[in-house]
Design a protein around this motif. Structure first.
Motif, PDB file in Angstrom:
ATOM      1  N   PRO A   1     120.223   1.112  22.970  1.00 40.48           N
ATOM      2  CA  PRO A   1     119.076   1.112  23.885  1.00 40.48           C
ATOM      3  C   PRO A   1     119.577   0.965  25.332  1.00 40.48           C
ATOM      4  N   GLN A   2     118.916   1.671  26.195  1.00 45.82           N
ATOM      5  CA  GLN A   2     119.328   1.649  27.601  1.00 45.82           C
ATOM      6  C   GLN A   2     118.416   0.703  28.348  1.00 45.82           C
ATOM      7  N   PHE A   3     119.056  -0.162  29.051  1.00 41.13           N
ATOM      8  CA  PHE A   3     118.247  -1.034  29.891  1.00 41.13           C
ATOM      9  C   PHE A   3     118.577  -0.700  31.323  1.00 41.13           C
ATOM     10  N   VAL A   4     117.667   0.026  31.858  1.00 39.04           N
ATOM     11  CA  VAL A   4     117.965   0.672  33.139  1.00 39.04           C
ATOM     12  C   VAL A   4     118.322  -0.331  34.209  1.00 39.04           C
ATOM     13  N   ALA A   5     117.528  -1.299  34.317  1.00 41.72           N
ATOM     14  CA  ALA A   5     117.710  -2.210  35.456  1.00 41.72           C
ATOM     15  C   ALA A   5     119.067  -2.845  35.408  1.00 41.72           C
ATOM     16  N   LEU A   6     119.459  -3.193  34.223  1.00 46.50           N
ATOM     17  CA  LEU A   6     120.754  -3.850  34.113  1.00 46.50           C
ATOM     18  C   LEU A   6     121.834  -2.975  34.677  1.00 46.50           C
ATOM     19  N   LYS A   7     121.834  -1.756  34.205  1.00 46.37           N
ATOM     20  CA  LYS A   7     122.931  -0.895  34.630  1.00 46.37           C
ATOM     21  C   LYS A   7     122.834  -0.600  36.103  1.00 46.37           C
ATOM     22  N   ASN A   8     121.633  -0.330  36.518  1.00 45.91           N
ATOM     23  CA  ASN A   8     121.483  -0.036  37.942  1.00 45.91           C
ATOM     24  C   ASN A   8     121.987  -1.177  38.763  1.00 45.91           C
ATOM     25  N   ASP A   9     121.598  -2.326  38.352  1.00 52.40           N
ATOM     26  CA  ASP A   9     121.964  -3.466  39.183  1.00 52.40           C
ATOM     27  C   ASP A   9     123.452  -3.662  39.203  1.00 52.40           C
ATOM     28  N   SER A  10     124.096  -3.408  38.114  1.00 44.91           N
ATOM     29  CA  SER A  10     125.545  -3.604  38.141  1.00 44.91           C
ATOM     30  C   SER A  10     126.169  -2.599  39.070  1.00 44.91           C
ATOM     31  N   ASP A  11     125.655  -1.388  39.067  1.00 42.52           N
ATOM     32  CA  ASP A  11     126.203  -0.426  40.018  1.00 42.52           C
ATOM     33  C   ASP A  11     125.958  -0.891  41.435  1.00 42.52           C
TER      34      ASP A  11
ATOM     35  N   GLU B   1     111.506  -9.539  29.861  1.00 39.29           N
ATOM     36  CA  GLU B   1     112.197  -8.912  30.989  1.00 39.29           C
ATOM     37  C   GLU B   1     113.099  -7.809  30.503  1.00 39.29           C
ATOM     38  N   LEU B   2     113.825  -8.147  29.480  1.00 39.71           N
ATOM     39  CA  LEU B   2     114.779  -7.165  28.966  1.00 39.71           C
ATOM     40  C   LEU B   2     114.061  -5.920  28.506  1.00 39.71           C
ATOM     41  N   PHE B   3     112.964  -6.152  27.820  1.00 42.40           N
ATOM     42  CA  PHE B   3     112.234  -4.997  27.316  1.00 42.40           C
ATOM     43  C   PHE B   3     111.719  -4.146  28.462  1.00 42.40           C
ATOM     44  N   ARG B   4     111.246  -4.826  29.481  1.00 44.06           N
ATOM     45  CA  ARG B   4     110.742  -4.046  30.607  1.00 44.06           C
ATOM     46  C   ARG B   4     111.868  -3.265  31.270  1.00 44.06           C
ATOM     47  N   ALA B   5     113.046  -3.849  31.192  1.00 45.48           N
ATOM     48  CA  ALA B   5     114.187  -3.143  31.785  1.00 45.48           C
ATOM     49  C   ALA B   5     114.490  -1.860  31.051  1.00 45.48           C
ATOM     50  N   SER B   6     113.972  -1.766  29.863  1.00 41.71           N
ATOM     51  CA  SER B   6     114.254  -0.547  29.109  1.00 41.71           C
ATOM     52  C   SER B   6     113.442   0.619  29.618  1.00 41.71           C
ATOM     53  N   GLN B   7     112.556   0.318  30.541  1.00 42.31           N
ATOM     54  CA  GLN B   7     111.780   1.381  31.189  1.00 42.31           C
ATOM     55  C   GLN B   7     110.872   2.127  30.243  1.00 42.31           C
ATOM     56  N   LEU B   8     110.497   1.465  29.195  1.00 42.67           N
ATOM     57  CA  LEU B   8     109.515   2.077  28.311  1.00 42.67           C
ATOM     58  C   LEU B   8     108.123   1.684  28.792  1.00 42.67           C
TER      59      LEU B   8
ATOM     60  N   LEU C   1     106.206  -1.551  36.173  1.00 49.68           N
ATOM     61  CA  LEU C   1     107.392  -2.082  36.814  1.00 49.68           C
ATOM     62  C   LEU C   1     108.536  -2.140  35.849  1.00 49.68           C
ATOM     63  N   SER C   2     109.619  -1.789  36.353  1.00 43.69           N
ATOM     64  CA  SER C   2     110.789  -1.861  35.496  1.00 43.69           C
ATOM     65  C   SER C   2     111.832  -2.713  36.177  1.00 43.69           C
ATOM     66  N   GLY C   3     112.588  -3.303  35.369  1.00 45.21           N
ATOM     67  CA  GLY C   3     113.658  -4.098  35.941  1.00 45.21           C
ATOM     68  C   GLY C   3     113.128  -5.221  36.793  1.00 45.21           C
ATOM     69  N   ASN C   4     112.000  -5.697  36.447  1.00 40.79           N
ATOM     70  CA  ASN C   4     111.421  -6.705  37.327  1.00 40.79           C
ATOM     71  C   ASN C   4     111.766  -8.096  36.882  1.00 40.79           C
ATOM     72  N   TYR C   5     112.722  -8.180  36.067  1.00 41.03           N
ATOM     73  CA  TYR C   5     113.063  -9.548  35.698  1.00 41.03           C
ATOM     74  C   TYR C   5     113.778 -10.252  36.802  1.00 41.03           C
ATOM     75  N   GLY C   6     113.813  -9.604  37.927  1.00 41.22           N
ATOM     76  CA  GLY C   6     114.311 -10.313  39.089  1.00 41.22           C
ATOM     77  C   GLY C   6     113.466 -11.511  39.421  1.00 41.22           C
ATOM     78  N   ALA C   7     112.260 -11.493  38.974  1.00 41.36           N
ATOM     79  CA  ALA C   7     111.377 -12.607  39.325  1.00 41.36           C
ATOM     80  C   ALA C   7     111.922 -13.910  38.793  1.00 41.36           C
ATOM     81  N   LYS C   8     112.396 -13.860  37.588  1.00 39.82           N
ATOM     82  CA  LYS C   8     112.826 -15.121  36.991  1.00 39.82           C
ATOM     83  C   LYS C   8     114.027 -15.680  37.718  1.00 39.82           C
ATOM     84  N   PRO C   9     115.038 -14.862  37.834  1.00 42.32           N
ATOM     85  CA  PRO C   9     116.188 -15.438  38.528  1.00 42.32           C
ATOM     86  C   PRO C   9     115.845 -15.783  39.958  1.00 42.32           C
TER      87      PRO C   9
END
Lengths: 641, 139
Positions: A114-124, A54-61, A216-224
């Motif tokens: 490393p930037q993990f887009v989803a994380l930051k986006n989500d916090s915003d 999930e984390l890796f996918r959040a990196s949007q690579l 898909l990026s930031g899709n670790y929403g599935a787990k939670p």
């Protein structure tokens, strides 16, 4: 933040990378350890594959890059993400994000974090209140694709209570059954322990999911999300948390299942009977606790209490609660009630799954017809459903006549009641004038009407109220019938014999051309009745109301097919009869009323035509009068002041 | 179409007053205030009879050159006063009655709101909308 062990592990990583020294700067160390601890709870030695994925996918690579990275960092070889591998992978991600090729050598460079887009986006997103409800939608499109993936990948244990970005992600439910679930944000940490199964997770599975999820990026929403779905429905007491729920199709005015359940529980706490309603004062106290300003609460009440009876049924309560919740989260209150909060919609939505009854589709369709008679001009007739409309039609018919014939008697009788009744009952009385279209109860209007009719035999005397109740309507039937006959026969019909005390009054009124007697007959008779029955009304109203409620709850206790009475009264009533003897009488009365309705309709048509003719005559008479007055003024030399 | 509509409480203070936004709104306020005397006169005149028989609609309170004033009182002594432009001769009595009826119904709806304390000024948007629909359209 496990700095100590992280530092140790970093050192170990440095030591154990097969001769590869991994220079980590201070900030990198910090970040990496944080990420690692997120992916891998302290007791474990290796990060969970799924969470890392999930984390890796959040990196949007792109996934290819991610595959490369995992290969290069050695996790694939080793089979798990140890700290070394993890850190290398992070470095590689940083490198890739900076544009460097994924090679071991590149990590030697100075790289940004490393930037993990989803994380930051989500916090915003999480902390922006207007976006709060919408930020979830960021995850919504992903979760649909995630449904398959999360089933195979193990539940992420990447949830730490301290990670706020997870809560909005949690909200879009990935469970295929329900699309909306509540992110019980801070509570889900509890379930983490139950979800850790990772460490044997076959890495190949994750690879396939990688490919599957693709861009898909930031899709670790599935787990939670799954974690949330496995959570118990222990709702936090704070209403604010309800707002971080996913709103289906991005509509903040739609109520999710969890929200509905929460509202229903709250309703139950105020009023144990779900089919009854909450009185105004109780609701006021309850909503005042939300600490919204009173004018706003007043407006919310106005919006949600569609039948304006001073009480909230379950759907009305849900709508009001939802509006309060929305307002607390910064949404401006709408000017009119959104259609997803309209009681019929809520009733249909809530009843469908509960009752599993297609009858309600038609019922809910008929209800809007019934209720809208109030909103539209009251002369409008709905044709949806017989019984619920019968009273509406009766009243509309009455109103037609009254308006056409310039009789304000209905108002006269309403204020009489105002004088004598409490606000609530007065409101109900006044509402009953228009109340027939307003099915205020949660149950079907026909059942309610059946209840009311059922009560007529026990308490006829106090209730010949002017307009709403069935007893008076039955009287009106006689009036109309005679009226119709009279109209057909001639102009000024004699007073109907059924109303003896009135003949004197009616004769005096014969003088007026414009007004038909029978209409005027009503008010005097009602006046007399009212004067004598003033006190009785007060007493009768409250008893009849609880009695009605009791009967209604009894009928509610019957099985669902009984709801068909709402649609087809006559056919279903026989089924109901064995249960309640009261309803037997009511069914007969219903039939009688239906025939009366037909006759009333005819009478209405006749009277309407008559009305228009009379209006024309009146206009002509007016013109003549004006002409005569002008002549008079011309003849008269001096105007008299 | 009315030019000014006012809701007066039992103690003769205004709960709600709205005029067509022309100049001289104060004039309408004065008119409404003075019409309260006429209302009281009519109430007391009819009050001898049984209260139930008292008509709610008071009819034309008094006409002036430019406009006419109509009154309506509820059983709880809440008065509705409506000022209508005299040039609008098309307004018949039953139309005025129906306007008062609408006012009364909206007023009862406001009363149903538990957050409304009787005696407060009326701040309801629904009521405002209804009154706006009855006011003359200012060209």
């Amino acid at each position: 933040m496990e700095q100590g062990p992280a530092g140790v592990s970093a050192a170990a990583a440095a030591a154990s990378t097969g001769g590869l020294l991994l220079p980590l700067s201070e900030s990198e160390q910090q970040r990496y350890s944080e990420l690692f601890s997120r992916c891998c709870p302290p007791p474990e030695a290796a990060a969970g594959g799924s969470s890392v994925g999930e984390l890796f996918r959040a990196s949007q690579l792109p996934p290819d890059t991610l595959h490369q990275i995992t290969e290069v960092c050695g996790a694939k070889r080793v089979g798990y993400f140890g700290p070394t591998q993890f850190y290398i992978a992070l470095k590689l991600i940083a490198a890739a994000q900076s544009g460097f090729p994924v090679r071991i050598e590149s990590i030697k460079n100075e790289l940004p974090l490393p930037q993990f887009v989803a994380l930051k986006n989500d916090s915003d997103v999480r902390y922006g209140t207007p976006a709060e409800l919408h930020g979830v939608k960021f995850q919504v499109p992903h979760t649909s694709l995630e449904k398959n993936s999360y089933k195979r990948t193990d539940e992420g244990d990447k949830q730490e209570p301290k990670s706020p970005p997870m809560s909005p992600i949690c909200s879009p439910p990935a469970s295929p059954s329900t699309y909306q679930r509540v992110p019980l944000s801070y509570g889900y940490g509890k379930s983490r322990s139950g979800l850790e199964q990772q460490h044997g997770a076959p890495y190949e599975v994750r690879h396939t999911t990688h490919q599957q999820d693709g861009p898909l990026s930031g899709n670790y929403g599935a787990k939670p999300a799954l974690a949330c779905s496995t959570l118990n429905r222990s709702l936090s007491g704070e209403r604010e948390q309800q707002d971080s729920n996913a709103h289906y199709s991005d509509d903040p005015w739609r109520i999710t299942e969890e929200q509905r359940d929460y509202y229903i529980n709250q309703f139950r706490s105020l009023q144990p009977d779900l089919n009854s309603f909450i009185s105004g004062s109780v609701a006021k106290n309850f909503f005042t606790k939300s600490k919204l300003p009173i004018p706003e609460l007043s407006h919310i009440w106005e919006l949600s209490d569609v039948d304006c009876d001073g009480a909230l049924t379950l759907p009305e309560f849900c709508a009001a609660f939802h509006l309060v919740v929305a307002r607390k989260n910064g949404y401006q209150l709408p000017e009119t009630l959104p259609e997803t909060l309209v009681p019929e919609y809520l009733q249909a939505a809530s009843l469908k799954p509960m009752r599993d009854c297609t009858l309600f589709d038609s019922y809910s369709e008929s209800l809007p017809g019934g209720q809208q008679t109030r909103d539209f001009s009251r002369t409008e007739k709905t044709s949806a459903e017989e019984v619920s409309d019968s009273s509406a039609l009766l009243k509309d018919g009455k109103k037609d006549d009254k308006q056409a014939l310039k009789v304000s008697t209905d108002l006269k009788t309403i204020p009489k009641e105002f004088q004598h009744l409490t606000v609530k009952t007065a409101a109900q009385e006044s509402n009953t004038l228009k109340a027939r279209p307003r099915s205020r109860s949660y149950s079907s209007t026909s059942i309610e009407d059946a209840m009311k009719k059922g009560e007529e035999p026990p308490t006829p005397p106090p209730r010949p109220q002017k307009s709403h109740s069935r007893a008076s309507s039955l009287d009106l039937n006689k009036i109309f019938q005679q009226n119709a006959q009279a109209v057909r026969s001639g102009w000024l019909p004699p007073p109907p014999p059924a109303l003896p005390p009135r003949p004197s009054l009616s004769q005096t009124e014969q003088v007026s051309e414009v007004e038909l007697h029978p209409q005027m007959n009503k008010p005097p008779s009602q006046a007399e009745e009212n004067s004598s029955a003033k006190k009785e009304v007060v007493i009768a109203q409250p008893p009849s109301k609880p009695a009605r409620r009791k009967l209604r709850t009894e009928t509610q206790g019957l099985e669902t097919p009984e709801l068909s009475p709402t649609i087809n009264v006559t056919s279903s009533l026989p089924a109901v009869k064995p249960h309640l003897p009261v309803q037997k009488q009511s069914s007969k009365q219903k039939r009688a009323i239906q025939t009366a309705i037909r006759k009333n309709k005819e009478a209405n048509a006749v009277l309407a035509r008559l009305n228009s003719e009379l209006q024309q005559q009146l206009k002509e008479v007016h013109k003549e009068r004006i002409a005569l007055e002008t002549q008079l003024e011309q003849l008269r030399p001096v105007t008299v002041l | 179409m009315a030019v000014c509509i006012a809701v007066i409480a039992k103690e003769n203070y205004p709960l709600y007053i709205r005029s067509v936004p022309t100049e001289n709104e104060l004039k309408f306020h004065y008119t409404v205030h003075t019409s309260l005397d006429v209302v009281d006169e009519k109430i007391s005149a009819m009050g001898k009879a049984l209260v139930d028989q008292r008509e709610l609609y008071l009819g034309l309170l008094y006409p002036t050159e430019d406009y006419k004033v109509y009154g309506y009182v509820t059983n709880s002594k809440v008065k509705f006063v409506m000022v209508v432009d005299s040039s609008n001769t098309a307004l018949r009595d039953n139309e005025i009655r129906s306007m008062f009826r609408k006012l009364h119904n909206s007023y009862t709806d406001i009363m149903c709101n538990p957050f409304y304390n009787p005696g407060d000024r009326i701040n309801s948007r629904a009521f405002d909308n209804m009154v706006n629909s009855m006011m003359m359209q200012v060209c």
